[in-house]
Design a protein around this motif. Structure first.
Motif, PDB file in Angstrom:
ATOM      1  N   VAL A  36      20.100   9.124 -31.813  1.00 16.49           N
ATOM      2  CA  VAL A  36      20.944   8.690 -30.693  1.00 16.49           C
ATOM      3  C   VAL A  36      20.073   8.451 -29.463  1.00 16.49           C
ATOM      4  N   HIS A  37      19.174   9.393 -29.191  1.00 19.35           N
ATOM      5  CA  HIS A  37      18.318   9.238 -28.010  1.00 19.35           C
ATOM      6  C   HIS A  37      17.434   8.002 -28.133  1.00 19.35           C
ATOM      7  N   GLY A  38      16.945   7.714 -29.345  1.00 15.46           N
ATOM      8  CA  GLY A  38      16.166   6.504 -29.591  1.00 15.46           C
ATOM      9  C   GLY A  38      16.971   5.250 -29.281  1.00 15.46           C
ATOM     10  N   VAL A  39      18.221   5.235 -29.725  1.00 14.74           N
ATOM     11  CA  VAL A  39      19.097   4.083 -29.448  1.00 14.74           C
ATOM     12  C   VAL A  39      19.326   3.948 -27.942  1.00 14.74           C
ATOM     13  N   LEU A  40      19.574   5.085 -27.272  1.00 16.31           N
ATOM     14  CA  LEU A  40      19.933   5.032 -25.842  1.00 16.31           C
ATOM     15  C   LEU A  40      18.759   4.616 -24.951  1.00 16.31           C
ATOM     16  N   GLU A  41      17.512   4.800 -25.448  1.00 13.35           N
ATOM     17  CA  GLU A  41      16.362   4.288 -24.698  1.00 13.35           C
ATOM     18  C   GLU A  41      16.425   2.771 -24.609  1.00 13.35           C
ATOM     19  N   LYS A  42      16.912   2.144 -25.683  1.00 12.12           N
ATOM     20  CA  LYS A  42      16.976   0.665 -25.699  1.00 12.12           C
ATOM     21  C   LYS A  42      18.317   0.145 -25.185  1.00 12.12           C
ATOM     22  N   ALA A  43      19.358   0.925 -25.394  1.00 23.55           N
ATOM     23  CA  ALA A  43      20.719   0.514 -24.994  1.00 23.55           C
ATOM     24  C   ALA A  43      21.357   1.663 -24.213  1.00 23.55           C
ATOM     25  N   CYS A  64      25.177   0.864 -31.318  1.00 18.56           N
ATOM     26  CA  CYS A  64      24.132   0.246 -32.122  1.00 18.56           C
ATOM     27  C   CYS A  64      24.836  -0.502 -33.251  1.00 18.56           C
ATOM     28  N   GLY A  65      24.077  -1.402 -33.894  1.00 14.64           N
ATOM     29  CA  GLY A  65      24.673  -2.219 -34.954  1.00 14.64           C
ATOM     30  C   GLY A  65      24.756  -3.683 -34.544  1.00 14.64           C
ATOM     31  N   ASP A  66      25.187  -4.529 -35.476  1.00 16.36           N
ATOM     32  CA  ASP A  66      25.304  -5.970 -35.194  1.00 16.36           C
ATOM     33  C   ASP A  66      26.335  -6.227 -34.108  1.00 16.36           C
ATOM     34  N   LEU A  67      27.349  -5.373 -34.053  1.00 20.15           N
ATOM     35  CA  LEU A  67      28.413  -5.525 -33.062  1.00 20.15           C
ATOM     36  C   LEU A  67      28.634  -4.204 -32.350  1.00 20.15           C
ATOM     37  N   GLY A  68      29.036  -4.281 -31.089  1.00 18.31           N
ATOM     38  CA  GLY A  68      29.353  -3.072 -30.328  1.00 18.31           C
ATOM     39  C   GLY A  68      30.674  -3.255 -29.608  1.00 18.31           C
ATOM     40  N   TRP A  69      31.405  -2.143 -29.475  1.00 19.15           N
ATOM     41  CA  TRP A  69      32.699  -2.198 -28.777  1.00 19.15           C
ATOM     42  C   TRP A  69      32.447  -2.071 -27.280  1.00 19.15           C
ATOM     43  N   VAL A  70      33.020  -2.985 -26.507  1.00 12.69           N
ATOM     44  CA  VAL A  70      32.872  -2.926 -25.046  1.00 12.69           C
ATOM     45  C   VAL A  70      34.223  -3.188 -24.389  1.00 12.69           C
ATOM     46  N   SER A  71      34.318  -2.818 -23.122  1.00 12.06           N
ATOM     47  CA  SER A  71      35.529  -3.092 -22.352  1.00 12.06           C
ATOM     48  C   SER A  71      35.158  -3.348 -20.906  1.00 12.06           C
ATOM     49  N   GLN A  80      31.106  -7.254 -29.224  1.00 11.48           N
ATOM     50  CA  GLN A  80      30.097  -8.288 -28.951  1.00 11.48           C
ATOM     51  C   GLN A  80      28.730  -7.803 -29.421  1.00 11.48           C
ATOM     52  N   SER A  81      27.784  -8.759 -29.549  1.00 17.04           N
ATOM     53  CA  SER A  81      26.495  -8.455 -30.188  1.00 17.04           C
ATOM     54  C   SER A  81      25.454  -7.915 -29.211  1.00 17.04           C
ATOM     55  N   PHE A  82      25.808  -7.808 -27.911  1.00 22.31           N
ATOM     56  CA  PHE A  82      24.792  -7.413 -26.925  1.00 22.31           C
ATOM     57  C   PHE A  82      25.358  -6.435 -25.897  1.00 22.31           C
ATOM     58  N   HIS A  83      24.446  -5.692 -25.269  1.00 27.24           N
ATOM     59  CA  HIS A  83      24.796  -4.700 -24.238  1.00 27.24           C
ATOM     60  C   HIS A  83      25.346  -5.428 -23.002  1.00 27.24           C
ATOM     61  N   PRO A  84      26.467  -4.984 -22.442  1.00 30.07           N
ATOM     62  CA  PRO A  84      27.085  -5.720 -21.339  1.00 30.07           C
ATOM     63  C   PRO A  84      26.249  -5.719 -20.060  1.00 30.07           C
ATOM     64  N   GLU A  85      25.346  -4.754 -19.904  1.00 28.20           N
ATOM     65  CA  GLU A  85      24.539  -4.705 -18.674  1.00 28.20           C
ATOM     66  C   GLU A  85      23.142  -5.277 -18.880  1.00 28.20           C
ATOM     67  N   THR A  86      22.452  -4.852 -19.947  1.00 27.22           N
ATOM     68  CA  THR A  86      21.093  -5.375 -20.176  1.00 27.22           C
ATOM     69  C   THR A  86      21.130  -6.770 -20.812  1.00 27.22           C
ATOM     70  N   ARG A  87      22.261  -7.131 -21.453  1.00 25.43           N
ATOM     71  CA  ARG A  87      22.422  -8.393 -22.208  1.00 25.43           C
ATOM     72  C   ARG A  87      21.528  -8.449 -23.449  1.00 25.43           C
ATOM     73  N   GLU A  88      20.868  -7.328 -23.790  1.00 29.75           N
ATOM     74  CA  GLU A  88      20.011  -7.266 -24.985  1.00 29.75           C
ATOM     75  C   GLU A  88      20.864  -7.005 -26.221  1.00 29.75           C
ATOM     76  N   PRO A  89      20.445  -7.522 -27.380  1.00 29.42           N
ATOM     77  CA  PRO A  89      21.159  -7.188 -28.626  1.00 29.42           C
ATOM     78  C   PRO A  89      21.173  -5.679 -28.843  1.00 29.42           C
ATOM     79  N   TRP A  90      22.237  -5.162 -29.446  1.00 32.76           N
ATOM     80  CA  TRP A  90      22.288  -3.728 -29.748  1.00 32.76           C
ATOM     81  C   TRP A  90      21.183  -3.372 -30.734  1.00 32.76           C
ATOM     82  N   PRO A  91      20.573  -2.185 -30.615  1.00 34.66           N
ATOM     83  CA  PRO A  91      19.607  -1.730 -31.624  1.00 34.66           C
ATOM     84  C   PRO A  91      20.290  -1.553 -32.988  1.00 34.66           C
ATOM     85  N   ALA A  92      19.469  -1.535 -34.033  1.00 32.33           N
ATOM     86  CA  ALA A  92      20.013  -1.349 -35.386  1.00 32.33           C
ATOM     87  C   ALA A  92      20.621   0.047 -35.534  1.00 32.33           C
ATOM     88  N   ILE A  93      21.548   0.185 -36.459  1.00 30.90           N
ATOM     89  CA  ILE A  93      22.108   1.508 -36.782  1.00 30.90           C
ATOM     90  C   ILE A  93      21.054   2.296 -37.551  1.00 30.90           C
TER      91      ILE A  93
END
Ligand code: MD3
Ligand code: FE
Length: 213
Positions: A36-43, A64-71, A80-93
């Motif tokens: 989780v901490h590894g994912v949160l460094e990127k997202a 993380c994953g191909d898609l992420g839930w956002v609101s 959607q496929s990317f982080h709403p703030e960084t606009r980067e694709p989510w890291p892999a699961i």
């Protein structure tokens, strides 16, 4: 006194609801937390906003994953496929999460989305139904890490009676069948009930299929 020791918590009897208590041992919990901490460094965790009102959630989220839930206020609930703030694709699961899904989900394809919910003391998640996934039949798999949470689950109508139970660190819940369409939420996180997270609090992972394969 805990809900459990008051003996007010009967086994939840909803078709498709499986509570695997203590499914992950402490070593696996620690490994999952590292992932989780590894994912949160990127997202990084961010605080979503409710549709229309723009009111902030009390919990923090990432994915993380191909898609992420956002609101957010204007776009509402969606995947959607990317982080709403960084606009980067989510890291892999991480593989460790995929393995849990493989063991408990009884579903032929891997999860596409892993939502990470982060609860600090005093935060909650109001009653809702998970209905944003076009794939309605795949189960949702939840992994609890950190402090105990008071969880409620009702029926398919908001007014249906609710049952409560404690979700503990290492518990896995599989939501299939009718349970998949039930109202549910987190009433509170109980401080000081786990040493897993350095600063306390709770992290929940939900693994999901989103698209119809
Ligand atoms: C029952 N998360 O992310 S996990 C969510 O602990 C969510 O963070 C809670 O509700 C949490 O949407 C609960 C257990 C869970 C997950 C999905 C469900 C229970 C569910 C879907 C239908 C019914
Ligand atoms: Fe939910």
């Amino acid at each position: 006194m805990s809900l459990r020791s008051q003996n007010k918590v009967a086994r939840i009897m909803i078709e498709g609801f499986q509570h695997l208590e203590g499914y992950l041992d402490l070593d696996v919990q620690r490994r999952c937390l590292e992932m989780v901490h590894g994912v949160l460094e990127k997202a990084p965790l961010y605080r979503p906003r409710m549709p229309r009102s723009g009111k902030l959630f009390s919990i923090l989220m990432s994915n993380c994953g191909d898609l992420g839930w956002v609101s957010d206020k204007d776009g509402g609930y969606r995947y959607q496929s990317f982080h709403p703030e960084t606009r980067e694709p989510w890291p892999a699961i991480p593989l460790a999460f995929l393995e849990i899904w493989g063991k408990v989900a009884d579903w032929p394809t891997p999860p596409e989305a892993c939502l990470i919910n982060s609860y600090s003391e005093g935060t909650k998640l109001g009653s809702h139904v998970d209905a944003d996934e076009p794939e309605k039949y795949a189960p949702v798999v939840s992994v609890s890490l950190g402090d105990d949470a008071v969880f409620h689950v009702g029926g398919s109508n908001r007014a249906d009676p609710k049952q409560r139970l404690i979700l503990k660190s290492g518990d896995v819940v599989v939501l299939g069948g009718a349970a998949r369409r039930a109202y549910h939420g987190i009433d509170q996180v109980v401080p000081g009930t786990s040493d897993l997270l350095p600063g306390g609090g709770r992290i929940n992972l939900t693994l999901r299929r989103v698209t119809v394969a």
